[in-house]
Design an enzyme around this catalytic site. Structure first.
Site, mmCIF file in Angstrom:
data_model
loop_
_atom_site.group_PDB
_atom_site.id
_atom_site.type_symbol
_atom_site.label_atom_id
_atom_site.label_comp_id
_atom_site.label_asym_id
_atom_site.label_seq_id
_atom_site.Cartn_x
_atom_site.Cartn_y
_atom_site.Cartn_z
ATOM 1 N N ASP A 300 0.822 -1.210 0.000
ATOM 2 C CA ASP A 300 0.000 0.000 0.000
ATOM 3 C C ASP A 300 0.859 1.265 0.000
ATOM 4 O OD1 ASP A 300 -2.536 -0.882 -0.266
ATOM 5 O OD2 ASP A 300 -3.186 -0.448 1.766
ATOM 6 N N ASP A 359 3.519 -9.500 9.176
ATOM 7 C CA ASP A 359 3.811 -8.086 8.966
ATOM 8 C C ASP A 359 5.185 -7.936 8.321
ATOM 9 O OD1 ASP A 359 1.414 -7.232 9.904
ATOM 10 O OD2 ASP A 359 2.120 -6.670 11.896
ATOM 11 N N ASP A 361 7.983 -6.632 9.078
ATOM 12 C CA ASP A 361 9.234 -6.797 9.817
ATOM 13 C C ASP A 361 9.369 -8.192 10.421
ATOM 14 O OD1 ASP A 361 7.062 -6.053 11.465
ATOM 15 O OD2 ASP A 361 8.435 -5.665 13.134
ATOM 16 N N ASP A 453 -7.228 -7.320 13.853
ATOM 17 C CA ASP A 453 -6.846 -8.667 14.259
ATOM 18 C C ASP A 453 -7.680 -9.149 15.449
ATOM 19 O OD1 ASP A 453 -5.770 -6.755 15.898
ATOM 20 O OD2 ASP A 453 -3.693 -7.416 15.698
#
Length: 720
Positions: A300, A359, A361, A453
């Site tokens: 994004d 995610d 990282d 989540d």
């Protein structure tokens, strides 16, 4: 008559001898014995003529010894004062530099990273300035009032108004009956102030304190039960085990019992130029049949350069044979939830049974899918398998060490106990594998909160799906290294659940689940751990405790101020035993963070503007390059296209990006709420000295210093 000096030759060792020796070759005092009572006791006799006569020659002896003692103590005091003065001057210079930078947390940040969204599109909503400053205004008014009351109490103390003296009540009653002006204006004002606080202020304050103590005890019991549950799991060696057709085969074998369903891997990211390489490399090295695996890079990013870099990285791995695709949304709405929802609408998703989410990282180990996916086999009730996080930078600075303590307790105690005993916990948003059927049954990803989540986990639980937590399966990630990034992350993590609670409460009440599950969701999961904890932590230790110093008729027992918090901190730190030296900083820092968590909780509960604020959690990516090198060295056959020259090109790109970022002017910030509370607590600690409340004084002093250090942004990564 001059005093006699015969006592120098005496062999008896009395008084205060001073041993002096030469060292390198400076003279230094290395031993000083404290004087006994006899050394200062000079008895006198009155002769018939009325003259006072000393007994012996001890008067001259003690005078000389006392001179030495006073000189040495003065020398030590001067050295101590010099060091304290030096530290204060350094602190004052630091404060001056911070103030000169002209940045506070009330101002907008010009840094580009803070205007990006974490894992999803859209612009963050700006909070109403009136609403934003209202909380700070209340704290500031309370601070000025406490300073005024401290001055009043100091004057009253020196005029003999001691709360603990036996004549205080009599003195007060006599002054109430005395006409104005007889004893003085101050005495009349202070006596009326004491009357007001005794009759009108102390009762409601004591009631509020007692209510917070009850909440504090309930939350402490809940934490103790969780710790006992974790201890039981360890003693009994309980762990979730997947069903196996052949018990002789182990999950780490390459065959994996022949169970290789279709798995979709998703990596949502947004302007993640620091960490995109390590995450893509990690998922492309997952040990799973390539024909049964598809990797979606859900980008994004609104930065064209970052988009091109990520596209190029995806292209390189496609040339290596990885089944990986790049997706970029034209309409970037809904943050991370909108990004995931858009990806799940692709036509080819229907061919896949499970979806693993990471995610940007996060770096899963190659055997991640082999250790998680088998838990779904022959167990149609399991909707989610969640892995534990581990941190590559947990020892980077004090801030990351304290975060590691918190998250170690969260995963090893909260998540593991809830997963084993009730098969429900909040999805952590990453390092988890979902059954796609469970996602669809729960209604899919919704964009109504900033904790998508937790939202999907609650809705799936209401539909009857069970969750599995694997404490022994870890996925590496990165902790925020600056207080600014950590503060914004915690704001989102504590405002989102309150938003969700408002939205989900009717659904929980109407859901066709038993009363125990409803009680767990409403009282334990939302109210106790998400609302009550930040409420009593801030109210009890940052508001009520300072107020009891100025209204001493309302009291907080020592066990509330010291012993119970110390015990709870000890329990919290058990899952991270190497962090025991940081138990006191952890206790103080958690109370310091309560102001941010309380503000976030109020914003989410009452739907204020900041409840919808989603700012990217800044990542350093310091492990990215090293992980790529290790992957190249470990798996050379899987990385034929990633040669050393390509790695050097990536290094140059990263270095160039860092140089560009360093040209931007960055500042550490001054956090006004934390600074105001720091001076409030320090003022209350000064007031506690007048009433000789020892444990309260030390707690307020160190807690005030903790707020001061955080308010000056002296914890975590320092920005020049």
């Amino acid at each position: 008559m001059a005093p006699s000096f015969d006592w120098w030759a005496k062999q008896s060792h009395r008084g205060t001898p001073v041993v002096v020796k030469m060292e390198n070759p400076n003279w230094s005092m290395v031993e000083l014995e404290g004087p006994s009572e006899d050394d200062f006791l000079i008895t006198t006799e009155s002769s018939g003529s009325g003259r006072v006569r000393d007994k012996g020659h001890r008067g001259g002896k003690n005078a000389k010894q006392l001179t030495w003692v006073l000189l040495l103590k003065a020398h030590r005091a001067a050295g101590c004062l010099t060091s304290i003065a030096s530290a204060m001057l350094s602190l004052a210079a630091l404060i001056r530099r911070r103030v000169a930078s002209g940045r506070t947390d009330d101002e907008d940040d010009d840094n580009e990273d803070e205007n990006e969204n974490d894992g999803g599109g859209g612009c963050r909503e700006k909070e109403n300035p009136t609403v934003k400053t209202r909380f700070y205004f209340c704290i500031k008014m309370f601070l000025w009032l406490s300073v005024l009351l401290l001055g009043l109490e100091v004057v009253a103390f020196y005029k003999g108004w001691h709360l603990g003296t036996p004549h205080f009540e009599f003195q007060l009653q006599s002054l109430w009956a005395t006409p104005l002006g007889v004893k003085g204006m101050f005495d009349w004002i202070y006596s009326r102030w004491v009357l007001v606080r005794v009759e009108y202020l102390a009762p409601p304050l004591q009631f509020l304190a007692n209510a917070c103590i009850v909440l504090f005890l309930i939350q402490s019991v809940d934490r103790l039960i969780l710790c006992l549950g974790c201890l039981w799991i360890r003693l009994k060696k309980i762990k979730p085990l997947p069903k196996q057709d052949d018990p002789g085969k182990d999950l780490e074998s390459g065959e994996n019992n022949g169970y290789f369903p279709m798995v979709l891997v998703q990596i949502p990211m947004c302007n993640e130029k620091e960490v995109y390489q390590q995450s893509i490399a990690a998922v492309c090295n997952l040990e799973w049949p390539k024909s049964k695996l598809l990797i979606q890079i859900l980008d994004d990013s609104d930065d064209p350069t970052t988009q091109l870099m990520i596209k190029e990285e995806v292209r390189k791995w496609q040339q290596e044979g990885a089944h990986i695709v790049y997706r970029h949304r034209v309409i970037r709405d809904g943050y991370k939830a909108g990004n995931l929802k858009s990806a799940m609408n692709c036509s080819y998703v229907k061919d896949y049974e499970f979806v693993a989410i990471f995610d940007a990282d996060f770096q899963p180990n190659p055997d991640f899918l082999k250790l998680t996916v088998p838990h779904f086999k022959d167990n149609e009730e399991v909707g989610l398998v969640q892995a534990r996080w581990s941190f590559v930078n947990k020892d980077e600075n004090l801030l990351t060490r304290l975060q590691n303590i918190n998250l170690a307790f969260h995963f090893e105690v909260e998540q593991q106990v809830n997963g084993i005993f009730i098969h429900f916990f909040g999805f952590n948003g990453t390092a988890g594998v979902w059954r796609i059927k469970a996602l669809e049954d729960a209604g899919g990803w919704l964009e109504r909160t900033t904790v998508e989540d937790m939202d999907i986990a609650v809705r799936a639980h209401l539909k009857g799906w069970k969750f599995v937590f694997l404490n022994d399966v870890e996925c590496q990630c990165e902790l925020p290294e600056s207080y600014e990034a950590y503060r914004k992350q915690q704001h989102r993590w504590h405002s989102g659940p309150m938003q969700l609670f408002r939205l989900c409460l009717p659904d929980i009440i109407r859901a066709e689940i038993n009363f125990g599950k409803k009680f767990n969701l409403i009282f334990l999961f939302f109210l106790l751990r998400k609302l009550i904890l930040p409420f009593y932590s801030f109210t009890l230790f940052c508001i009520i405790l300072p107020m009891t110093m100025f209204i001493p008729e309302a009291e907080l027992p020592s066990w509330v101020v010291c012993y119970i918090p110390a015990t709870m901190s000890f329990l919290n730190i058990l899952p991270a035993p190497k962090s025991f030296p940081f138990i006191v900083p952890y206790l103080l820092f958690e109370n310091t963070m309560s102001v941010t968590k309380f503000n976030a909780m109020i914003s989410g509960l009452f739907q204020l503007g900041s409840a919808y604020e989603w700012v990217v959690t800044k990542k350093s990516g310091r492990s990215s390059e090293g992980d790529l090198v290790s992957l190249v060295e470990k798996e050379p056959t899987h990385h034929r296209g990633v040669s050393v020259p390509n790695l050097e090109e990536m290094k140059e790109e990263i270095l160039e990006q860092e140089q560009k970022a360093s040209r931007k002017k960055k500042h550490n910030r001054l956090y006004t709420k934390e600074l105001a509370l720091a001076f409030l607590l320090l003022t209350a600690s000064a007031r506690s000295l007048l009433s000789a409340q020892g444990i309260h004084f030390y707690f307020l002093l160190f807690q005030g210093i903790s707020f001061l250090l955080v308010g000056l942004d002296l914890i975590g990564e320092q920005v020049q």
